[in-house]
Design an enzyme around this catalytic site. Structure first.
Site, PDB file in Angstrom:
ATOM      1  N   SER A   1       0.825  -1.215   0.000  1.00 41.28           N
ATOM      2  CA  SER A   1       0.000   0.000   0.000  1.00 41.28           C
ATOM      3  C   SER A   1       0.857   1.262   0.000  1.00 41.28           C
ATOM      4  CB  SER A   1      -0.949   0.009   1.198  1.00 41.28           C
ATOM      5  OG  SER A   1      -0.223   0.017   2.401  1.00 41.28           O
TER       6      SER A   1
ATOM      7  N   HIS B   1      10.015  -1.438   1.610  1.00 39.67           N
ATOM      8  CA  HIS B   1      10.087  -1.714   3.053  1.00 39.67           C
ATOM      9  C   HIS B   1       9.978  -3.194   3.328  1.00 39.67           C
ATOM     10  CE1 HIS B   1       5.856  -0.965   1.972  1.00 39.67           C
ATOM     11  NE2 HIS B   1       5.526  -1.849   2.904  1.00 39.67           N
TER      12      HIS B   1
HETATM   13  P1  AMP Z   1       2.413  -2.350   2.907  1.00 43.47           P
HETATM   14  O1  AMP Z   1       0.915  -2.557   2.977  1.00 43.47           O
HETATM   15  O2  AMP Z   1       3.223  -3.607   2.816  1.00 43.47           O
HETATM   16  O3  AMP Z   1       2.761  -1.341   1.832  1.00 43.47           O
HETATM   17  O4  AMP Z   1       2.823  -1.733   4.311  1.00 43.47           O
HETATM   18  C1  AMP Z   1       2.679  -0.382   4.629  1.00 43.47           C
HETATM   19  C2  AMP Z   1       2.686  -0.290   6.124  1.00 43.47           C
HETATM   20  O5  AMP Z   1       2.902   1.054   6.489  1.00 43.47           O
HETATM   21  C3  AMP Z   1       1.366  -0.732   6.788  1.00 43.47           C
HETATM   22  O6  AMP Z   1       1.594  -1.841   7.648  1.00 43.47           O
HETATM   23  C4  AMP Z   1       0.922   0.527   7.541  1.00 43.47           C
HETATM   24  O7  AMP Z   1       0.324   0.241   8.783  1.00 43.47           O
HETATM   25  C5  AMP Z   1       2.232   1.281   7.696  1.00 43.47           C
HETATM   26  N1  AMP Z   1       2.101   2.726   7.867  1.00 43.47           N
HETATM   27  C6  AMP Z   1       1.349   3.573   7.129  1.00 43.47           C
HETATM   28  N2  AMP Z   1       1.495   4.844   7.577  1.00 43.47           N
HETATM   29  C7  AMP Z   1       2.366   4.791   8.625  1.00 43.47           C
HETATM   30  C8  AMP Z   1       2.907   5.767   9.522  1.00 43.47           C
HETATM   31  N3  AMP Z   1       2.617   7.072   9.436  1.00 43.47           N
HETATM   32  N4  AMP Z   1       3.750   5.349  10.482  1.00 43.47           N
HETATM   33  C9  AMP Z   1       4.079   4.035  10.588  1.00 43.47           C
HETATM   34  N5  AMP Z   1       3.603   3.067   9.764  1.00 43.47           N
HETATM   35  C10 AMP Z   1       2.768   3.435   8.810  1.00 43.47           C
END
Ligand code: AMP
Ligand code: ZN
Length: 111
Positions: A92, A97
């Site tokens: 997302s 990461h």
């Molecule tokens: P992905 O779905 O693999 O792209 O992971 C994105 C991750 O970023 C998700 O687990 C979200 O909870 C995390 N995330 C989004 N915004 C933030 C934020 N401001 N601080 C920390 N984590 C975040």
């Protein structure tokens, strides 16, 4: 470019930092899916971990090294890493990461 994780690296969006080096930043996920849920990211913008591995294998190794060091520092005996790559795999945020999760059991296959 409007990238959430680039803003986390430059400090304009505050997060709970776990570890930061010249090339890598690790911080707690805002929506933890396990008692430990840390995101480890390159400070430089890449779209996903595949792109990091292609463009800079040494940096990909550094991200894994930091991930492993954090798992050790936190005393995790079992842990899972996850690199969602592409929207249908659950990505997302399109800044590379690795999710590091631990402190509970995980199903395999993940579903
Ligand atoms: P992905 O779905 O693999 O792209 O992971 C994105 C991750 O970023 C998700 O687990 C979200 O909870 C995390 N995330 C989004 N915004 C933030 C934020 N401001 N601080 C920390 N984590 C975040
Ligand atoms: Zn970015």
């Amino acid at each position: 470019m409007d990238c959430l994780f680039c803003k986390i690296v430059d400090g304009s969006i505050p997060v709970s930092i776990v570890k930061q080096t010249e090339k890598v930043t690790a911080f707690n996920d805002i929506s933890p899916q396990a008692p430990t849920h840390v995101l480890i990211i390159p400070n430089q913008h890449f779209e996903n971990m595949g792109r990091v591995a292609e463009a800079d294998p040494e940096l990909a190794g550094e991200i894994l090294k930091v991930t492993s060091a954090i798992a050790k520092d936190l005393g995790l005996e079992s842990w899972r890493i996850n690199a969602n790559t592409g929207a249908s795999a659950g990505q997302s945020v399109f800044h590379a990461h690795i999710h590091l999760m631990g402190g509970r059991t995980f199903a395999w296959p993940p579903g």
